[in-house]
Motif scaffolding. Structure first.
Motif: not given
Length: 373
Positions: A180-191
């Motif tokens: 967590p908090g290390k890199s960006f990966k866009y994902g609908d799951i977060n929302y």
């Protein structure tokens, strides 16, 4: 492209900034030239909200349906797909504003027990994943949307997905992407997970919580709603058809549940979408200015990700833009230097990248007086 670029430059540099009526004429000429050069776009909707220019302008070109050839109307809503995320993010910050949780709080005790078990069972460290990690797509959680998912949707267009199925698919696709908090990966799951957190705190469906926290009724956002989850708003025109040429899709042929539960799912008119950004960044939704600043502040170094908390922070010459886009061809920007918002919806997804950025940036240059460089 050359045809409307030359016209745009003429409009930009050969006219001085004038009253609202003159600006409207220039905007109309720009949009007309873009549409005439790109009729494959099927339909284009634009709204410009610029209080400093006394301007609230909406225009539509093209048709709303390739079969009936019905004229596209300015008040016709569309599915805004991932442009739903700023609404979810704003509601999250409203929860923070009310003291329900903090941005740095971990999600270990915020999710339902079944979801907690699923994620922990796949190696996710929920005591390390914070609310801000979900908002900024830096959670390390693998998304359920991939090419296989889209292929399945293509083959089963009327399948009614459930939120829990999509969360489960995320887990089944593989282990965590990163710490967590290390890199960006866009994902609908977060929302989707944020939507679940809303329901645990509010004890009601997430879409009602988003509506109330974002003050839709008070602000007059009467043509924005979650498709199939909420009642179709009264005095609202039928949805325009939207098209994805890569898949041969017409939005009317797909059950909206494939993109519904927080990562997407909302429908809106182009004016409502622009006004939401306007009200949000004017401080009419999140009143705590320090908290609102965090929404458009980098979470990772900007070289690694320009995604903040539900919006992207874009450099535009010496200026900034707050931006989000949606899969079906919907884009909205807010420029703090002009205090204005621009929403551009293109009905043919395949033409989005050619049309929307050009219109958004050119209109912003108009409002800046051509001083973006």
């Amino acid at each position: 492209m050359k045809k409307y670029v030359s016209l745009a430059l003429l409009l930009l540099f050969c006219f001085s900034r004038g009253p609202a009526q003159q600006l409207e004429e220039r905007l109309h000429g720009l949009l007309d030239s873009v549409y005439q050069a790109n009729k494959e776009a099927i339909g284009i909707l634009v709204h410009v909200e610029s209080p400093k220019d006394s301007l609230s302008w909406t225009k539509a070109f093209g048709v709303s349906d390739t079969v009936t050839k019905a004229q596209l109307l300015v008040d016709q809503p569309v599915l805004i797909a991932s442009n739903t995320k700023p609404y979810v993010a704003a509601a999250s910050l409203r929860f923070v504003e009310e003291g329900k949780f903090t941005l740095d709080q971990t999600i270990e005790n915020l999710l339902s027990l079944p979801t907690t078990r699923l994620l922990k069972g796949n190696g996710y460290k929920l005591d390390k994943i914070q609310v801000k990690h979900l908002l900024s797509h830096t959670s390390g959680i693998r998304d359920y949307v991939d090419e296989d998912y889209l292929k399945w949707v293509d083959e089963h267009p009327q399948y009614k997905w459930k939120q829990v199925e999509q969360i489960k698919r995320s887990v089944e696709l593989g282990p965590p992407l990163d710490e967590p908090g290390k890199s960006f990966k866009y994902g609908d799951i977060n929302y989707l997970l944020l939507a679940e957190i809303f329901e645990r705190f509010s004890k009601r469906p997430f879409y009602g919580t988003i509506r109330s926290l974002n003050k839709f009724e008070a602000l007059g956002l009467n043509h924005t709603w979650f498709k199939d989850l909420e009642t179709y708003p009264s005095h609202t025109l039928p949805l325009a058809h939207q098209y994805a040429d890569k898949y041969g899709w017409d939005s009317y042929d797909l059950d909206p549940s494939w993109d519904l539960y927080g990562g997407g799912g909302m429908a809106s008119t182009v004016k409502d979408a622009a006004l939401f950004f306007q009200y949000l960044f004017e401080g009419k939704i999140i009143e705590d200015q320090e908290l609102l600043e965090k929404m458009h502040s980098y979470v990772l170094p900007k070289e690694e990700s320009n995604y903040c908390l539900g919006v992207r922070l874009l450099d535009f010459g010496k200026y900034r833009l707050y931006y989000h886009g949606g899969w079906w061809g919907t884009d909205v920007i807010y420029c703090p230097e002009t205090g204005s918002s621009v929403a551009v919806f293109t009905l043919q997804k395949g033409k989005r990248n050619q049309i929307n950025p050009f219109l958004g940036k050119t209109i912003t240059e108009m409002l800046l007086g051509g001083n973006s460089k």
